[in-house]
Motif scaffolding. Sequence first.
Motif, mmCIF file in Angstrom:
data_model
loop_
_atom_site.group_PDB
_atom_site.id
_atom_site.type_symbol
_atom_site.label_atom_id
_atom_site.label_comp_id
_atom_site.label_asym_id
_atom_site.label_seq_id
_atom_site.Cartn_x
_atom_site.Cartn_y
_atom_site.Cartn_z
ATOM 1 N N SER A 193 -2.873 -5.312 -10.974
ATOM 2 C CA SER A 193 -3.679 -4.296 -10.299
ATOM 3 C C SER A 193 -2.849 -3.560 -9.254
ATOM 4 N N ILE A 194 -3.404 -2.465 -8.764
ATOM 5 C CA ILE A 194 -2.758 -1.714 -7.681
ATOM 6 C C ILE A 194 -3.018 -2.471 -6.389
ATOM 7 N N PRO A 195 -1.975 -2.968 -5.719
ATOM 8 C CA PRO A 195 -2.203 -3.795 -4.532
ATOM 9 C C PRO A 195 -2.756 -2.984 -3.364
ATOM 10 N N PRO A 196 -3.631 -3.546 -2.584
ATOM 11 C CA PRO A 196 -4.263 -2.802 -1.480
ATOM 12 C C PRO A 196 -3.321 -2.451 -0.348
ATOM 13 N N TRP A 197 -2.153 -3.130 -0.242
ATOM 14 C CA TRP A 197 -1.260 -2.815 0.872
ATOM 15 C C TRP A 197 -0.686 -1.405 0.776
ATOM 16 N N ILE A 198 -0.637 -0.859 -0.441
ATOM 17 C CA ILE A 198 -0.050 0.484 -0.581
ATOM 18 C C ILE A 198 -0.894 1.518 0.173
ATOM 19 N N PRO A 199 -2.191 1.646 -0.127
ATOM 20 C CA PRO A 199 -2.964 2.646 0.630
ATOM 21 C C PRO A 199 -3.238 2.251 2.073
ATOM 22 N N ASN A 200 -3.223 0.961 2.369
ATOM 23 C CA ASN A 200 -3.587 0.514 3.723
ATOM 24 C C ASN A 200 -2.423 0.559 4.694
ATOM 25 N N ASN A 201 -1.179 0.449 4.184
ATOM 26 C CA ASN A 201 -0.026 0.371 5.080
ATOM 27 C C ASN A 201 0.941 1.541 4.922
ATOM 28 N N ALA A 202 1.114 2.023 3.682
ATOM 29 C CA ALA A 202 2.042 3.143 3.461
ATOM 30 C C ALA A 202 1.306 4.449 3.734
ATOM 31 N N THR A 203 0.867 4.637 4.938
ATOM 32 C CA THR A 203 -0.018 5.766 5.269
ATOM 33 C C THR A 203 0.695 7.115 5.305
ATOM 34 N N LYS A 204 2.039 7.105 5.216
ATOM 35 C CA LYS A 204 2.778 8.366 5.176
ATOM 36 C C LYS A 204 3.042 8.835 3.753
ATOM 37 N N LEU A 205 2.502 8.108 2.790
ATOM 38 C CA LEU A 205 2.789 8.394 1.387
ATOM 39 C C LEU A 205 2.365 9.806 1.000
ATOM 40 N N ARG A 206 3.283 10.558 0.361
ATOM 41 C CA ARG A 206 2.993 11.914 -0.130
ATOM 42 C C ARG A 206 2.926 11.949 -1.653
ATOM 43 N N ILE A 207 3.832 11.265 -2.318
ATOM 44 C CA ILE A 207 3.865 11.224 -3.781
ATOM 45 C C ILE A 207 3.635 9.790 -4.225
ATOM 46 N N PHE A 208 2.583 9.570 -5.038
ATOM 47 C CA PHE A 208 2.219 8.233 -5.495
ATOM 48 C C PHE A 208 2.163 8.288 -7.023
ATOM 49 N N GLN A 209 3.208 7.758 -7.685
ATOM 50 C CA GLN A 209 3.380 7.925 -9.123
ATOM 51 C C GLN A 209 3.443 6.547 -9.804
ATOM 52 N N LEU A 210 2.367 6.207 -10.533
ATOM 53 C CA LEU A 210 2.277 4.907 -11.212
ATOM 54 C C LEU A 210 2.061 5.065 -12.719
ATOM 55 N N SER A 211 2.241 6.234 -13.268
ATOM 56 C CA SER A 211 1.841 6.515 -14.652
ATOM 57 C C SER A 211 2.641 5.724 -15.678
ATOM 58 N N ARG A 212 2.031 5.581 -16.866
ATOM 59 C CA ARG A 212 2.663 4.970 -18.036
ATOM 60 C C ARG A 212 3.173 3.555 -17.766
ATOM 61 N N ASN A 213 2.277 2.720 -17.286
ATOM 62 C CA ASN A 213 2.530 1.300 -17.159
ATOM 63 C C ASN A 213 1.375 0.560 -17.829
ATOM 64 N N LYS A 214 1.140 -0.675 -17.443
ATOM 65 C CA LYS A 214 0.064 -1.475 -18.023
ATOM 66 C C LYS A 214 -0.847 -2.009 -16.926
ATOM 67 N N LEU A 215 -1.056 -1.193 -15.908
ATOM 68 C CA LEU A 215 -1.886 -1.599 -14.780
ATOM 69 C C LEU A 215 -3.356 -1.613 -15.186
#
Length: 826
Positions: free
Chosen positions: A114-136
């Motif tokens: 799964s997409i871990p919650p720390w990414i949206p909760n801690n990486a708050t400066k994120l501009r580009i979020f690219q997770l395509s073409r995996n098996k999430l």
Amino acid sequence: MAKLRFLYGSANNLRGSIPSSIGNLSSLEVVYLSWNYLGGSLPRALVQLTKLSALVLPLNKLSSTVPPSLFNLSSLEIFEVGYNQIHGNLPTTIGFGLTNLQYFNIASNQFVGSIPPWIPNNATKLRIFQLSRNKLFGKVPSLESLRNLQQLNIQMNRLGSGGSGDLKFLCSLTNITSFAMLSVAGNRLGGLLPRCIGNFSIAIKQLFLGGNLITGEIPREINNFVNLEILAMEYNSFSGAIPIDLGNLQNLAILGLSYNNLFGVIPFSLQKMKQLLKLKLSGNQFHGHIPSHLDNCSLMELDLSNNNLSGSILPVVKTLIYLDLSNNHLSGALPVEVGEIDHLDTLNISGNMFSGEIPSTLGDCNALVVLVMKDNHFQGSIPQSISSLRSVEELDLSNNNLSGEIPKFLAAFDFLEFLNLSYNNFEGIATFIAGNNKICGGILEFRLPKCVSRHSKGKGIVHKLKLLLSIIFGLLGVVLVLIFVYVCWLKKKKAQEPTSSSVPESWPNLSYGTLLKATNGFSSTNLIGVGSFGSIYRGILQESGTNVAVKVLNLMRHGAFKSFKAECEALKFIKHRNLLKILTVCSGIDYNGNDFKAFKWLHPCPLPADVDGPSKILNLIQRIKITIDIAFALEYLHNQCHNTIVYCDLKPSNVLLDAEMVGHVGDFGLAKFVLESTSYTNTNISSAALRGTIGYFAPEYGMGSGVSIEGDVCSYGILMLEMFTGISPTTEIFKENFNLHNFVEEALPKRVLDITDPILVQVVESNAGQSRKSTIQNCLLMIYKIGFACSVGVPRDRMSITDVTAQLCSIRDRLYAAGLGGYELY
């Protein structure tokens, strides 16, 4: 190298693994090693680089997993490992240190979980979020803390469960003012599309929702996205009608709603979308007529197939490349205006109720590759004008009421792969089925053996086997002797024959003497251009009066024959109205006994820089049309061929004009095929191969980078700036870091006429009123901006050739609308 801060090694042929000793470079801040062949795992020693801000490793062959501790590297701002073979889960218990992360890209790998919650909760400066073409898989968490987010791409995973709460996370994006692109296509997201999306930032330009399980009506709130350029919602279960107000999205370039459960009429408001390039509504239940004024748009692709549309209106949009109206209830005659669609590549009107004769004007669509008109009520004979459709690969006229003889010109369609004329009323047909040893039965006239059932076969199989073996062994000795004699005779015959190139029988057989006369002894006055491996001459064949261009290879030049082979390899697979076709090849010896090889092209005319005399000057409209022709050619090579082709050598001498002033791109001696996984080739291009195109090739080529479609776009931009300024990029005024690109940049936007070809300016000043002059200046400004955007230094920042084509067509149409389409406008 303890003080090393930046390591750039992208677009090379680096192999092996990243050594763990990289951890000793304690000052390292940036690592760019993309587009190589690096394999193995990411070394754990990367964690020792406490100053590392950018780790960019896409398009390699990295495998294994990402060291978990790497996600605690607080200095990291860019983490990009897309297009590798990395697997494993994204860690859920660590990653809280990435508070400075702005760019996160793991696309096209094999990550699971799964997409871990720390990414949206801690990486708050994120501009580009690219997770395509995996098996999430699993739910998409709330992203409301990512206030700087610009792009979110999670397409082609296994996210969602098809339930009603799958799209709840969209509401968490509504307060992000910079949000410009969202793609959730190709997942398992279900439920209704929440109306909260109407609160998305008006900055959003691209919205991809296709290939999910979304139900319900299309929310009217989408009409708020006034800057939206792409809306793709195909392959879902949307129902209801298209919101009438959707036509207010006047910046929309692509609208994809195919294969849903939509019904009702296609709203006429769509014709207000002046920028619309692609309209895809196939596989729904639309009824009524096709909107009559879609020609107000700049459509290049229109797909309305598999609906319940009726009426006799066939949209004649002159910019179309692809038109599919199959499997509807359309009726009436095919309008003669269809011949005005100059660049039409695919026309499919099968499964309708069209009647009358096939209009002869269809032969004017000489760019057609696919022509499918089956399952209609067409009658009469196949018009002779169809003989001009020499690029056709698929031709299906089956199940109509056509009559007369099958035209003999079909035998000259060299690229034809599929032909179906069945279920008509043709006469005088001769059928040949010889050489098909397993065919049996059929009508008596075919004289085929009677088909035998498997049961009866079994009864006599033993007897037949004995008889067969005796015959085989009896004839084997005779056959071996005959083969031996034949091989000896063949070798002797081949040794006696003069060496010659293999040329298709359909090509004219020309001698060296014929070409010598046609070019007036290869006179310098007939010289069009000189390249790395040969020269090009204009000529006229005396017997037919045909204008030709002859490319003569200099076989003494190292690499000339390799260039010849590369050009043949490229030309085998391409066919387009704006690409030159080889008419024939002449190979032999000249009158001095030297080897001679020449290509011959049809209808040459060089660009104005190579022509003397005012009668050959190109006016403004002609120059715009030629730039469009060249863009169409590149669009075909980059996006429509089976394998992407990078042209590599775009310059004025490689663009020829026919009698109608249509541009054709030729000379494929440096063309290269591109790997499917990247826009770059897997080989570098040497500076030696580029000496003939100094001033036109992309700046990254000079640093050893592999050739790319972006490099072609850069060359196109320089050529475009040259055509309208009248200044060559190799003129003496351009030295050191000052070039044609910078020259135009300094002049924009106020000094447009100052940098424009004086011949154009002179006629504008003397013949155009203030209103028209203003329109021309604005169009020139737009043209220079396109050329500038194509030739910027960073490849990824360059304009796509598809966008170039669309904008140039818009400029051309704007001039016509202002009454400036005449040839008086130089």
